[in-house]
Design a protein around this motif. Structure first.
Motif, PDB file in Angstrom:
ATOM      1  N   GLN A   6       0.953  -1.032   0.250  1.00 15.91           N
ATOM      2  CA  GLN A   6       0.032   0.098  -0.014  1.00 15.91           C
ATOM      3  C   GLN A   6       1.022   1.321  -0.142  1.00 15.91           C
ATOM      4  O   GLN A   6       2.268   1.181   0.422  1.00 15.91           O
ATOM      5  N   SER A   7       0.153   2.411  -0.471  1.00 17.93           N
ATOM      6  CA  SER A   7       1.040   3.794  -0.306  1.00 17.93           C
ATOM      7  C   SER A   7       1.228   4.071   1.070  1.00 17.93           C
ATOM      8  O   SER A   7       0.416   3.548   1.993  1.00 17.93           O
ATOM      9  N   GLY A   8       1.973   5.261   1.143  1.00 17.83           N
ATOM     10  CA  GLY A   8       2.259   5.713   2.435  1.00 17.83           C
ATOM     11  C   GLY A   8       1.368   6.294   3.308  1.00 17.83           C
ATOM     12  O   GLY A   8       0.468   6.883   2.718  1.00 17.83           O
ATOM     13  N   ALA A   9       1.672   6.871   4.597  1.00 20.30           N
ATOM     14  CA  ALA A   9       0.592   7.534   5.169  1.00 20.30           C
ATOM     15  C   ALA A   9       0.386   8.967   4.651  1.00 20.30           C
ATOM     16  O   ALA A   9       1.437   9.482   3.885  1.00 20.30           O
ATOM     17  N   GLU A  10      -0.787   9.565   4.997  1.00 21.99           N
ATOM     18  CA  GLU A  10      -1.445  10.636   4.277  1.00 21.99           C
ATOM     19  C   GLU A  10      -1.861  11.683   5.433  1.00 21.99           C
ATOM     20  O   GLU A  10      -2.456  10.997   6.522  1.00 21.99           O
ATOM     21  N   VAL A  11      -1.500  12.845   5.418  1.00 19.75           N
ATOM     22  CA  VAL A  11      -2.010  13.732   6.400  1.00 19.75           C
ATOM     23  C   VAL A  11      -2.839  14.890   5.364  1.00 19.75           C
ATOM     24  O   VAL A  11      -2.152  15.336   4.649  1.00 19.75           O
ATOM     25  N   LYS A  12      -3.969  15.109   5.645  1.00 20.25           N
ATOM     26  CA  LYS A  12      -5.049  15.852   4.987  1.00 20.25           C
ATOM     27  C   LYS A  12      -5.590  16.885   5.620  1.00 20.25           C
ATOM     28  O   LYS A  12      -6.034  16.602   6.829  1.00 20.25           O
ATOM     29  N   GLY A 119      -1.162  -1.595   5.320  1.00 22.44           N
ATOM     30  CA  GLY A 119      -2.144  -0.470   5.695  1.00 22.44           C
ATOM     31  C   GLY A 119      -1.520   0.955   5.631  1.00 22.44           C
ATOM     32  O   GLY A 119      -0.354   1.045   5.138  1.00 22.44           O
ATOM     33  N   THR A 120      -2.468   1.677   5.234  1.00 17.75           N
ATOM     34  CA  THR A 120      -2.171   3.349   4.901  1.00 17.75           C
ATOM     35  C   THR A 120      -2.901   3.985   6.191  1.00 17.75           C
ATOM     36  O   THR A 120      -4.061   3.914   6.362  1.00 17.75           O
ATOM     37  N   LEU A 121      -2.295   4.670   6.815  1.00 20.07           N
ATOM     38  CA  LEU A 121      -2.817   5.514   7.893  1.00 20.07           C
ATOM     39  C   LEU A 121      -3.307   6.986   7.356  1.00 20.07           C
ATOM     40  O   LEU A 121      -2.521   7.439   6.744  1.00 20.07           O
ATOM     41  N   VAL A 122      -4.291   7.079   7.336  1.00 23.31           N
ATOM     42  CA  VAL A 122      -4.933   8.611   6.762  1.00 23.31           C
ATOM     43  C   VAL A 122      -5.498   9.233   8.108  1.00 23.31           C
ATOM     44  O   VAL A 122      -6.184   8.740   8.924  1.00 23.31           O
ATOM     45  N   THR A 123      -4.673  10.441   8.147  1.00 28.20           N
ATOM     46  CA  THR A 123      -5.049  11.640   9.163  1.00 28.20           C
ATOM     47  C   THR A 123      -5.752  12.791   8.489  1.00 28.20           C
ATOM     48  O   THR A 123      -5.078  13.219   7.688  1.00 28.20           O
ATOM     49  N   VAL A 124      -6.923  13.087   9.115  1.00 29.77           N
ATOM     50  CA  VAL A 124      -7.625  14.326   8.459  1.00 29.77           C
ATOM     51  C   VAL A 124      -7.756  15.485   9.445  1.00 29.77           C
ATOM     52  O   VAL A 124      -8.565  14.887  10.530  1.00 29.77           O
ATOM     53  N   SER A 125      -6.976  16.239   9.550  1.00 34.38           N
ATOM     54  CA  SER A 125      -7.109  17.393  10.605  1.00 34.38           C
ATOM     55  C   SER A 125      -6.747  18.822  10.276  1.00 34.38           C
ATOM     56  O   SER A 125      -6.185  19.200   9.221  1.00 34.38           O
ATOM     57  N   SER A 126      -7.439  19.693  10.675  1.00 35.09           N
ATOM     58  CA  SER A 126      -7.249  21.120  10.258  1.00 35.09           C
ATOM     59  C   SER A 126      -6.152  21.800  10.861  1.00 35.09           C
ATOM     60  O   SER A 126      -5.719  22.656  10.722  1.00 35.09           O
TER      61      SER A 126
END
Lengths: 126, 107
Positions: A6-12, A119-126
């Motif tokens: 899977q692709s790497g962790a993302e912070v959006k 697994g790919t960790l997706v973090t969504v935070s302002s």
């Protein structure tokens, strides 16, 4: 060796779009479905939906229908999970898994997921 | 209903036997598969179908099914078996919900 990478962790930020990937190797990618599974922090596994890479037929859990899109590019043995507008509640670990089905005897009564991506960790935070 | 219900937690003494159950209407028609997940790791398949173990899974893991209940049994539990375990099954709509999960503690 059969594996899914899977692709790497993302912070959006909320409202942003995202596509994560799952690349299969060591087997015929179009011969097996790929499922996506969500795991929110400290919670259990949730099946989101699956795709048949041979024809891109998909079906989604009612809980995720309309919120995510599952696709695949069989030319590069890769499945995708995408969001058009992320929310903070999308923060989670996302796994892909190869899904196998046993339809012996004329009915498909046995399914299983093996192997799984890392697994790919997706973090969504302002 | 497509829900699969598991006991939240069970404990077992080292070397003893523990059974984890999974209940749901779909299990009357479809077999369960079972997954082990250790902290910080991806799930791993341990049992599928009637009682099939993937290569590399110790034979102390076994599966069974009766009516609306599927079971995973660990005979002679080891310290490395401490983990979360999830069942999964197809339902009549073609979905594949997971069970609520069981945390196994080896004492």
């Amino acid at each position: 060796e059969v594996q899914l990478v899977q692709s790497g962790a993302e912070v959006k930020k909320p409202g942003e779009s995202l596509r994560i990937s799952c690349k299969g190797s060591g087997y015929s990618f179009t011969s097996y479905w790929i499922s996506w599974v969500r795991q929110m922090p400290g919670k259990g596994l949730e099946w989101m939906g699956r795709i048949d890479p041979s024809d891109s037929y998909t079906n989604y859990s009612p809980s995720f229908q309309g919120h995510v899109t599952i696709s695949a590019d069989k030319s590069i043995s890769t499945a995708y999970l995408q969001w058009s507008s992320l929310k903070a509640s999308d923060t989670a670990m996302y796994y892909c898994a190869r899904q196998r089905v046993d339809c012996s005897g004329g009915s498909c009564r046995i399914d299983w997921f093996d192997p799984w991506g890392q697994g790919t960790l997706v973090t969504v935070s302002s | 209903s497509s829900e699969l219900t598991q006991d939240p937690a069970v404990s077992v003494a080292l070397g003893q036997t523990v059974r984890i159950t999974c209940q749901g209407d779909s299990l009357r028609s479809y077999y369960a598969s079972w997954y082990q997940q250790k902290p910080g790791q991806a799930p791993v398949l341990v049992i599928y179908g009637k009682n099939n173990r993937p290569s590399g899974i110790p034979d102390r893991f076994s599966g069974s099914s009766s009516g609306n209940t599927a079971s995973l049994t660990i005979t002679g539990a080891q310290a490395e078996d401490e983990a979360d375990y999830y069942c999964n099954s197809r339902d009549s709509s073609g979905n594949h919900p997971f069970g609520t999960g069981t945390k196994v503690t080896v004492l």
